[in-house]
Design a protein around this motif. Structure first.
Motif, short mmCIF file in Angstrom:
data_model
loop_
_atom_site.label_atom_id
_atom_site.label_comp_id
_atom_site.label_asym_id
_atom_site.label_seq_id
_atom_site.Cartn_x
_atom_site.Cartn_y
_atom_site.Cartn_z
N LYS A 2 0.83 -1.20 0.00
CA LYS A 2 0.00 0.00 0.00
C LYS A 2 0.87 1.26 0.00
O LYS A 2 0.58 2.22 -0.69
CB LYS A 2 -0.92 -0.01 1.23
CG LYS A 2 -1.86 1.19 1.25
CD LYS A 2 -2.79 1.12 2.43
CE LYS A 2 -3.74 2.31 2.45
NZ LYS A 2 -4.65 2.28 3.58
N ARG A 3 1.97 1.23 0.79
CA ARG A 3 2.86 2.40 0.82
C ARG A 3 3.46 2.66 -0.54
O ARG A 3 3.59 3.79 -0.99
CB ARG A 3 3.95 2.16 1.87
CG ARG A 3 4.88 3.35 2.05
CD ARG A 3 5.89 3.08 3.14
NE ARG A 3 5.23 2.89 4.42
CZ ARG A 3 5.89 2.57 5.52
NH1 ARG A 3 7.20 2.40 5.51
NH2 ARG A 3 5.24 2.42 6.66
N LEU A 6 0.78 4.22 -2.78
CA LEU A 6 0.55 5.63 -2.46
C LEU A 6 1.71 6.49 -2.96
O LEU A 6 1.51 7.59 -3.46
CB LEU A 6 0.39 5.80 -0.94
CG LEU A 6 -0.85 5.14 -0.33
CD1 LEU A 6 -0.87 5.38 1.17
CD2 LEU A 6 -2.12 5.66 -0.96
N GLN A 210 -4.56 8.94 -0.37
CA GLN A 210 -5.05 8.20 0.79
C GLN A 210 -6.29 8.83 1.41
O GLN A 210 -6.76 8.36 2.44
CB GLN A 210 -3.95 8.06 1.84
CG GLN A 210 -3.67 9.32 2.65
CD GLN A 210 -2.83 10.34 1.93
OE1 GLN A 210 -2.70 10.33 0.71
NE2 GLN A 210 -2.24 11.24 2.69
N LYS A 211 -6.83 9.87 0.77
CA LYS A 211 -7.96 10.58 1.33
C LYS A 211 -9.10 10.68 0.32
O LYS A 211 -8.91 10.52 -0.88
CB LYS A 211 -7.56 12.01 1.74
CG LYS A 211 -6.37 12.09 2.69
CD LYS A 211 -6.72 11.61 4.07
CE LYS A 211 -5.54 11.80 5.02
NZ LYS A 211 -5.84 11.31 6.38
N ARG A 215 -9.21 7.28 -1.61
CA ARG A 215 -8.99 6.32 -0.53
C ARG A 215 -9.60 4.97 -0.87
O ARG A 215 -9.05 3.92 -0.50
CB ARG A 215 -9.60 6.87 0.76
CG ARG A 215 -9.53 5.95 1.96
CD ARG A 215 -10.20 6.60 3.15
NE ARG A 215 -11.55 7.03 2.82
CZ ARG A 215 -12.30 7.75 3.62
NH1 ARG A 215 -11.83 8.16 4.78
NH2 ARG A 215 -13.53 8.09 3.26
N THR A 218 -7.09 3.19 -3.60
CA THR A 218 -5.66 2.96 -3.37
C THR A 218 -5.38 1.97 -2.25
O THR A 218 -4.22 1.71 -1.94
CB THR A 218 -4.96 4.29 -3.03
OG1 THR A 218 -5.61 4.89 -1.90
CG2 THR A 218 -5.01 5.25 -4.21
N SER A 219 -6.43 1.42 -1.65
CA SER A 219 -6.22 0.46 -0.57
C SER A 219 -5.87 -0.91 -1.14
O SER A 219 -5.86 -1.13 -2.34
CB SER A 219 -7.49 0.36 0.29
OG SER A 219 -8.54 -0.27 -0.43
#
Length: 525
Positions: A2-3, A6, A210-211, A215, A218-219
């Motif tokens: 996930k990182r 992002l 991530q918002k 959100r 992108t999870s």
């Protein structure tokens, strides 16, 4: 994973800004040196206005600078200033159109060339829809990093409107719909103008991966992975199939009826294939997840059984050690010197401490197998029982203030253990104060009940807060405060089984405050 996603998404946001800046710069160069194929990539149609090119450069620079909030404040300020300039230009243009006043904001650069460069009766001045798109873009850039309390990003919604304007013009060029791209007075948007708006809108949307809207995409969840396949397909495939439908009509003279039927059939087939592929992917992930859950459950059961057996089997030798130590003390008290008596006392004390540790370990292991028996629990009655039990087991002088508590839905016995452990800890760690005090209260926050217990005791250093709820983790020495390091781990596990959360705040020698939240049932909402 996930990182990495992002990080790549954030880089992609800047990657969208770069071509916009380049396009704007090349258009200005093309106006200076009369390079026609850059001004108007499609001959015979409108060119990009120089003011439009300047706005794209400023918007691209603003997006580039504002997507990295760790930059020096001067660069962030320059990003906002760039967006403000675009906003001012757009407002002047839109205001001039509404008031029927020519502000000349779009003809300051290359005025003479703009007057001569006409396509039919249509000039290359900034079009109203272009000005509106810049108005929306600049507004989105100015609030790019603003996030609402609901974790939404307003700039993303604005960017979608900009993207729709750009996509409409691109489809107009693709389908050769003349009214879309230059033959009506109010919609002469050049092709690279439309593409630049689409790139800017994507860059703004990806700026906060991530918002907000992003959100959900992108999870690492299966739904997000499916969306990352379906959304690009939902945008591109209908556009391509629509073009093929029109192309077949232009080149093969296929009738409208047959062409429409073939278009619908193509869309059905393509999306059936996408649905099948997505279903297959989700089924595979579900199968892997279920297999992992079963393996994890088996391992947990084995670990719980092992810890239970070890703890249970340790009781017999521990009882023997304690018993023999007592016999030595009673039978040889007159023979033993002070050092011998001290050693026997240490053996007895440590065996008692070990017994407590085994009891706590057994209690912790049983929690994994215990099913929750939910019912409505009156925390006021529960607190009375807890305070009585604590006073009997740990006599104290603390002043305990309990405000009227709410009811909650959960397992009475498990919640009794939670509150008992927290109250006992508060009493224990405030016992060395001259005036020990403990305050207990609850409140309703959204859809959760928040339980709060505050003391004026020893407190703790917040940098070690993550160790509070671990098994055998203690922040104080045994000679300072007795304990096994399992009590808060039990509390954490019980709250987790109730789908709640627990956290704490503290300061050394200033006391500590523990909170836990439990979801309310539908009757309490």
């Amino acid at each position: 994973m996930k990182r990495l996603l992002l990080h790549n998404t954030w880089n992609r946001s800047r990657a969208f800004a770069a071509p916009v800046i380049i396009i704007g710069f090349l258009v200005l160069v093309s106006w200076a040196f009369d390079i026609e194929f850059i001004k108007r990539p499609i001959p015979g149609l409108v060119a990009m206005n120089p003011a439009t090119a300047v706005c794209f450069i400023l918007s691209g620079v603003s997006l580039w600078l504002l997507t990295n909030r760790t930059q020096p404040q001067k660069r962030l300020d320059f990003g906002h200033i760039s967006a403000f300039i675009v906003l001012a230009i757009a407002l002047l243009k839109v205001g001039g159109i509404l008031l029927e006043v020519d502000t000349y904001v779009d003809s300051v650069l290359f005025y003479d060339k703009l007057e001569k460069d006409l396509i039919g009766n249509i000039s290359n001045r900034m079009a109203p829809n272009t000005a509106v798109a810049f108005l929306l873009t600049s507004a989105a850039l100015l609030i790019l990093n603003y996030i609402t309390k609901g974790n939404q990003v307003p700039s993303q919604f604005i960017a979608l409107g900009v993207g729709m304007l750009g996509m409409l013009s691109i489809l107009g060029y693709l389908y050769q719909v003349k009214v879309f791209y230059g033959f009506l007075e109010y919609l002469p948007m050049a092709i690279h103008t439309a593409v630049s708006f689409l790139l800017l809108s994507l860059g703004i949307v990806f700026a906060q991966p991530q918002k907000g809207l992003m959100r959900e995409f992108t999870s690492d969840y299966s739904g997000a992975k499916t969306a990352r396949i379906l959304i690009p397909a939902a945008i591109c495939i209908p556009a391509i199939l629509g073009f093929l439908r029109l192309y077949s009509a232009w080149k093969l003279s296929i009738s409208i009826e047959l062409g429409s039927a073939l278009l619908i059939l193509s869309i059905i087939i393509v999306f059936l294939m996408l649905i099948w592929f997505s279903t297959r992917m989700l089924n595979r992930e579900d199968a892997l997840r279920k297999e992992a859950e079963e393996e994890t459950q088996t391992v947990n059961q084995q670990l719980e059984a092992f810890s239970y057996s070890v703890a249970h089997d340790m009781r017999a030798p521990l009882r023997a050690i304690n018993g023999y130590a007592q016999m030595l003390r009673e039978d040889y008290e007159n023979i033993l010197d002070d050092e011998g008596k001290r050693i026997i006392s240490m053996i007895t004390t440590n065996s008692v401490q070990m017994g407590r540790l085994i009891d706590d370990l057994l209690a912790f292991s049983r929690l994994g197998r215990k099913e929750i028996q939910r019912s409505e629990v009156d925390l006021n009655e529960l607190m009375e029982d807890v305070l009585s039990d604590v006073q009997k087991s740990t006599p104290h002088q603390a002043k305990i203030v309990v405000k009227k508590l709410h009811s909650v839905y959960g397992d009475y016995n498990l919640l009794h253990q939670v509150v008992h452990n927290l109250v006992a800890n508060a009493v224990k760690y405030s016992s060395k104060r001259e005036n020990p005090r403990v305050h207990i209260s609850t409140k309703i926050d959204d859809k959760n009940l928040i339980f709060k217990i505050k003391d004026n005791g020893a407190g703790f250093d917040m940098k070690y807060a993550d160790k509070l709820f671990g098994v055998f983790q203690r922040l104080h020495m045994q000679h300072e405060f007795e304990g096994t390091g399992v009590g808060l781990a039990i509390v954490h596990r019980i709250i987790a089984k109730h789908d709640g959360e627990i956290w704490a705040k503290g300061q050394v020698n200033q006391g500590a405050t523990f909170y836990f939240s439990l979801p309310l049932n539908h009757h309490q909402l």
